[in-house]
Design a protein around this motif. Structure first.
Motif, PDB file in Angstrom:
ATOM      1  N   THR A  19      -1.812   7.701  -9.956  1.00 53.13           N
ATOM      2  CA  THR A  19      -3.006   7.096 -10.514  1.00 53.13           C
ATOM      3  C   THR A  19      -3.450   7.904 -11.731  1.00 53.13           C
ATOM      4  O   THR A  19      -3.087   9.080 -11.879  1.00 53.13           O
ATOM      5  CB  THR A  19      -4.142   7.047  -9.485  1.00 53.13           C
ATOM      6  OG1 THR A  19      -4.411   8.377  -9.018  1.00 53.13           O
ATOM      7  CG2 THR A  19      -3.752   6.171  -8.301  1.00 53.13           C
ATOM      8  N   LYS A  63      -6.771   9.009 -14.206  1.00 60.05           N
ATOM      9  CA  LYS A  63      -8.220   9.140 -14.314  1.00 60.05           C
ATOM     10  C   LYS A  63      -8.577   9.340 -15.785  1.00 60.05           C
ATOM     11  O   LYS A  63      -7.989  10.184 -16.468  1.00 60.05           O
ATOM     12  CB  LYS A  63      -8.710  10.329 -13.484  1.00 60.05           C
ATOM     13  CG  LYS A  63     -10.212  10.544 -13.541  1.00 60.05           C
ATOM     14  CD  LYS A  63     -10.632  11.758 -12.725  1.00 60.05           C
ATOM     15  CE  LYS A  63     -12.131  11.989 -12.802  1.00 60.05           C
ATOM     16  NZ  LYS A  63     -12.528  13.207 -12.049  1.00 60.05           N
ATOM     17  N   GLU A 118       0.827  -1.211   0.000  1.00 60.60           N
ATOM     18  CA  GLU A 118       0.000   0.000   0.000  1.00 60.60           C
ATOM     19  C   GLU A 118       0.861   1.261   0.000  1.00 60.60           C
ATOM     20  O   GLU A 118       0.517   2.264  -0.637  1.00 60.60           O
ATOM     21  CB  GLU A 118      -0.920  -0.016   1.217  1.00 60.60           C
ATOM     22  CG  GLU A 118      -1.956   1.097   1.230  1.00 60.60           C
ATOM     23  CD  GLU A 118      -2.957   0.969   0.111  1.00 60.60           C
ATOM     24  OE1 GLU A 118      -3.483   2.004  -0.343  1.00 60.60           O
ATOM     25  OE2 GLU A 118      -3.213  -0.174  -0.323  1.00 60.60           O
ATOM     26  N   ASP A 155      -2.686  11.801 -11.242  1.00 65.03           N
ATOM     27  CA  ASP A 155      -2.957  12.320  -9.910  1.00 65.03           C
ATOM     28  C   ASP A 155      -2.310  11.414  -8.879  1.00 65.03           C
ATOM     29  O   ASP A 155      -1.999  10.247  -9.156  1.00 65.03           O
ATOM     30  CB  ASP A 155      -4.467  12.404  -9.665  1.00 65.03           C
ATOM     31  CG  ASP A 155      -4.809  13.274  -8.465  1.00 65.03           C
ATOM     32  OD1 ASP A 155      -3.885  13.911  -7.929  1.00 65.03           O
ATOM     33  OD2 ASP A 155      -5.985  13.310  -8.061  1.00 65.03           O
ATOM     34  N   HIS A 156      -2.091  11.963  -7.673  1.00 61.31           N
ATOM     35  CA  HIS A 156      -1.534  11.206  -6.552  1.00 61.31           C
ATOM     36  C   HIS A 156      -2.653  10.873  -5.572  1.00 61.31           C
ATOM     37  O   HIS A 156      -3.616  11.620  -5.427  1.00 61.31           O
ATOM     38  CB  HIS A 156      -0.441  11.998  -5.845  1.00 61.31           C
ATOM     39  CG  HIS A 156       0.810  12.145  -6.648  1.00 61.31           C
ATOM     40  ND1 HIS A 156       1.777  11.160  -6.719  1.00 61.31           N
ATOM     41  CD2 HIS A 156       1.258  13.153  -7.432  1.00 61.31           C
ATOM     42  CE1 HIS A 156       2.762  11.560  -7.500  1.00 61.31           C
ATOM     43  NE2 HIS A 156       2.475  12.768  -7.943  1.00 61.31           N
ATOM     44  N   GLN A 157      -2.480   9.765  -4.861  1.00 59.19           N
ATOM     45  CA  GLN A 157      -3.462   9.371  -3.855  1.00 59.19           C
ATOM     46  C   GLN A 157      -3.383  10.317  -2.653  1.00 59.19           C
ATOM     47  O   GLN A 157      -2.292  10.589  -2.150  1.00 59.19           O
ATOM     48  CB  GLN A 157      -3.200   7.938  -3.408  1.00 59.19           C
ATOM     49  CG  GLN A 157      -4.215   7.418  -2.405  1.00 59.19           C
ATOM     50  CD  GLN A 157      -3.853   6.035  -1.902  1.00 59.19           C
ATOM     51  OE1 GLN A 157      -2.743   5.571  -2.118  1.00 59.19           O
ATOM     52  NE2 GLN A 157      -4.772   5.384  -1.232  1.00 59.19           N
ATOM     53  N   TYR A 198       2.078   1.833  -3.464  1.00 55.74           N
ATOM     54  CA  TYR A 198       0.984   2.371  -4.269  1.00 55.74           C
ATOM     55  C   TYR A 198       0.757   3.851  -3.976  1.00 55.74           C
ATOM     56  O   TYR A 198       0.447   4.635  -4.871  1.00 55.74           O
ATOM     57  CB  TYR A 198      -0.291   1.572  -3.994  1.00 55.74           C
ATOM     58  CG  TYR A 198      -1.506   2.069  -4.744  1.00 55.74           C
ATOM     59  CD1 TYR A 198      -1.657   1.836  -6.102  1.00 55.74           C
ATOM     60  CD2 TYR A 198      -2.510   2.773  -4.089  1.00 55.74           C
ATOM     61  CE1 TYR A 198      -2.760   2.295  -6.791  1.00 55.74           C
ATOM     62  CE2 TYR A 198      -3.615   3.242  -4.763  1.00 55.74           C
ATOM     63  CZ  TYR A 198      -3.738   2.992  -6.112  1.00 55.74           C
ATOM     64  OH  TYR A 198      -4.840   3.459  -6.783  1.00 55.74           O
ATOM     65  N   TYR A 199       0.949   4.238  -2.709  1.00 55.29           N
ATOM     66  CA  TYR A 199       0.789   5.648  -2.340  1.00 55.29           C
ATOM     67  C   TYR A 199       1.875   6.512  -2.968  1.00 55.29           C
ATOM     68  O   TYR A 199       1.627   7.659  -3.374  1.00 55.29           O
ATOM     69  CB  TYR A 199       0.816   5.781  -0.820  1.00 55.29           C
ATOM     70  CG  TYR A 199       0.897   7.210  -0.332  1.00 55.29           C
ATOM     71  CD1 TYR A 199      -0.185   8.065  -0.426  1.00 55.29           C
ATOM     72  CD2 TYR A 199       2.076   7.692   0.223  1.00 55.29           C
ATOM     73  CE1 TYR A 199      -0.102   9.385   0.009  1.00 55.29           C
ATOM     74  CE2 TYR A 199       2.169   8.999   0.669  1.00 55.29           C
ATOM     75  CZ  TYR A 199       1.075   9.843   0.557  1.00 55.29           C
ATOM     76  OH  TYR A 199       1.164  11.146   0.980  1.00 55.29           O
ATOM     77  N   SER A 243      -6.660   9.302   2.380  1.00 57.67           N
ATOM     78  CA  SER A 243      -7.082   8.011   1.832  1.00 57.67           C
ATOM     79  C   SER A 243      -6.068   6.926   2.146  1.00 57.67           C
ATOM     80  O   SER A 243      -6.437   5.774   2.432  1.00 57.67           O
ATOM     81  CB  SER A 243      -7.281   8.137   0.318  1.00 57.67           C
ATOM     82  OG  SER A 243      -7.617   6.898  -0.257  1.00 57.67           O
ATOM     83  N   PHE A 244      -4.788   7.287   2.116  1.00 56.06           N
ATOM     84  CA  PHE A 244      -3.746   6.315   2.453  1.00 56.06           C
ATOM     85  C   PHE A 244      -3.884   5.848   3.903  1.00 56.06           C
ATOM     86  O   PHE A 244      -3.780   4.650   4.200  1.00 56.06           O
ATOM     87  CB  PHE A 244      -2.375   6.949   2.214  1.00 56.06           C
ATOM     88  CG  PHE A 244      -1.231   6.166   2.776  1.00 56.06           C
ATOM     89  CD1 PHE A 244      -0.833   4.973   2.203  1.00 56.06           C
ATOM     90  CD2 PHE A 244      -0.545   6.622   3.893  1.00 56.06           C
ATOM     91  CE1 PHE A 244       0.222   4.239   2.728  1.00 56.06           C
ATOM     92  CE2 PHE A 244       0.507   5.901   4.423  1.00 56.06           C
ATOM     93  CZ  PHE A 244       0.891   4.704   3.833  1.00 56.06           C
ATOM     94  N   ARG A 264      -6.910   3.514   4.325  1.00 55.45           N
ATOM     95  CA  ARG A 264      -6.655   2.182   3.763  1.00 55.45           C
ATOM     96  C   ARG A 264      -5.735   1.370   4.677  1.00 55.45           C
ATOM     97  O   ARG A 264      -5.930   0.154   4.855  1.00 55.45           O
ATOM     98  CB  ARG A 264      -6.053   2.311   2.367  1.00 55.45           C
ATOM     99  CG  ARG A 264      -7.027   2.873   1.328  1.00 55.45           C
ATOM    100  CD  ARG A 264      -6.293   3.241   0.039  1.00 55.45           C
ATOM    101  NE  ARG A 264      -5.855   2.047  -0.643  1.00 55.45           N
ATOM    102  CZ  ARG A 264      -6.512   1.462  -1.658  1.00 55.45           C
ATOM    103  NH1 ARG A 264      -7.665   1.975  -2.059  1.00 55.45           N
ATOM    104  NH2 ARG A 264      -6.043   0.401  -2.251  1.00 55.45           N
TER     105      ARG A 264
END
Length: 397
Positions: A59, A61, A51, A312-314, A54-55, A318-319, A322
């Motif tokens: 990402t 869109k 995770e 975009d970045h997370q 991934y952060y 949200s990190f 999660r």
């Protein structure tokens, strides 16, 4: 009085404790619980690291909208080599509005004599391009991977240097290259035998002036794109190579152009035009019912939709959510599984133990003179007098 109110307030707050502490004397530790705990911690560590990676990444869109920019022109880039001499070839572009672009330097297309045989560097480029296209077919659904891995890929084939030019041979092929501004409507770019000439009802090629034995539409597409080059795009016809098996071979490419815009987190923005292609080839045989003109035909059309890709970045919130979900969910799930498995183990183990106990033989009696007393009563009369006498009587039934 204040101390009393303070104690009452602390007592009320203490009653609201949602995490009561269990004394150590009531806790039972087992080997199975320790094993499950180690596995749980290992799983949490793996998922948290994944995770976190991934952060740190980005990402993408994807948004779709109707293309409203239909009045602007589109850049058509072409670089193709045909195994015929330039004097026998004619290349032009015709769109639905009737506008014709021919292969002249003023119009944007250029032609030069070259060799169809590739150099070592060109063969290496073509091999890498085919490998990349095969990988693209596997990654078709992984759009994020596509953008990240195609960021630094150059699409142009290396040109033949003067050292690679054979001194004892004449050029046997024609290279047609350049760019041209076209309208965003359907059109047809084609290469066929004979130079193009103007015609009141359209256009025509002087193919009758070309000897039939000179026909050879084997070709290699070094580059074909629409618009400016942008990261994250891979042109499916780059590196396309076809070898004709007949002099009357006809190659058709049907292209669907999709306007695409890229917006990256650093503020950079690019506009490109991706396209998909459908291939078809056949031999022209009028006696067999296969009509047409031998050559290379690329028919393109514009899509009514546009694709917008935004990087975009997370968010950090949200990190955190999660991570909390991973840790809490794994602890709760493993706890329930451990309890359920322990319950099943106890039920099965106890049942087997009970069955084994019921099948064991009963012990034999020690002797036949065993007497079972059904009831007995004991009456004791104690009298304490001056003489300190004690009386005892027993009656058995």
């Amino acid at each position: 009085m204040r101390r009393l109110n303070r104690k009452k307030a602390f007592k009320v707050v203490k009653e609201l404790d949602a995490f009561p502490k269990v004394p150590d004397s009531y806790q039972v530790k087992s080997n199975s619980g320790a094993t499950v705990s180690l596995l749980t911690f290992a799983l949490i560590a793996v998922l948290v690291i994944s995770e976190f990676n991934y952060y740190l990444g980005v990402t993408y869109k994807y948004d779709y909208d109707v293309d409203r920019n239909i009045e602007s022109d589109l850049v058509f880039n072409i670089d193709v080599v045909v195994a015929m001499k330039c004097v026998y070839l004619g290349a032009d572009l015709l769109d639905l509005s009737g506008t014709t672009h021919t292969s002249s330097e003023e119009q944007g297309f250029k032609s030069e004599e070259t060799f169809f045989e590739m150099t070592a560097a060109q063969r290496e480029w073509l091999r890498n391009r085919k490998e990349l296209l095969a990988r693209h077919e596997e990654w078709r659904s992984l759009k994020d991977e596509q953008i990240d891995n195609y960021r630094l890929i150059h699409t142009a084939m290396p040109q033949r240097s003067s050292v690679d030019v054979p001194s004892n041979r004449q050029p046997d092929a024609c290279r047609i290259f350049g760019k041209m501004f076209i309208k965003k409507i359907a059109g047809n770019f084609h290469i066929t035998a004979g130079k193009a000439i103007a015609h009141p009802r359209g256009h025509a090629h002087m193919s009758a002036m070309v000897p039939r034995q000179e026909y050879n539409f084997s070709h290699r597409i070094d580059h074909l794109s629409f618009g400016n080059a942008a990261v994250g795009t891979l042109n499916p016809l780059d590196g396309e190579m076809k070898v004709a098996v007949d002099r009357n071979q006809m190659y058709q490419y049907f292209l669907q152009i999709v306007p695409t815009s890229f917006s990256f987190a650093g503020g950079q923005a690019y506009a490109a035009n991706q396209y998909s292609v459908t291939r078809r080839e056949r031999i022209i045989d009028h006696s067999g019912g296969s009509h047409g003109v031998p050559g290379i035909f690329m028919k393109y059309d514009m899509s009514a939709l546009t694709v917008s890709i935004t990087q975009d970045h997370q968010p950090f919130g949200s990190f955190v959510v999660r991570i909390c979900g991973i840790i809490g969910g794994i602890f709760a799930t493993t706890g329930m599984l451990h309890g359920f498995i322990g319950f099943l183990f106890d039920v099965i183990f106890c049942r087997k133990k009970g069955v084994a106990g019921s099948m064991s033989p009963r012990p034999a009696r020690a002797s036949q003179s065993y007497v079972e007393t059904e009831s007995s009563s004991l009456t004791t009369d104690m009298r304490i007098g001056g003489g300190n006498s004690v009386g005892l009587s027993t009656t058995e039934h």
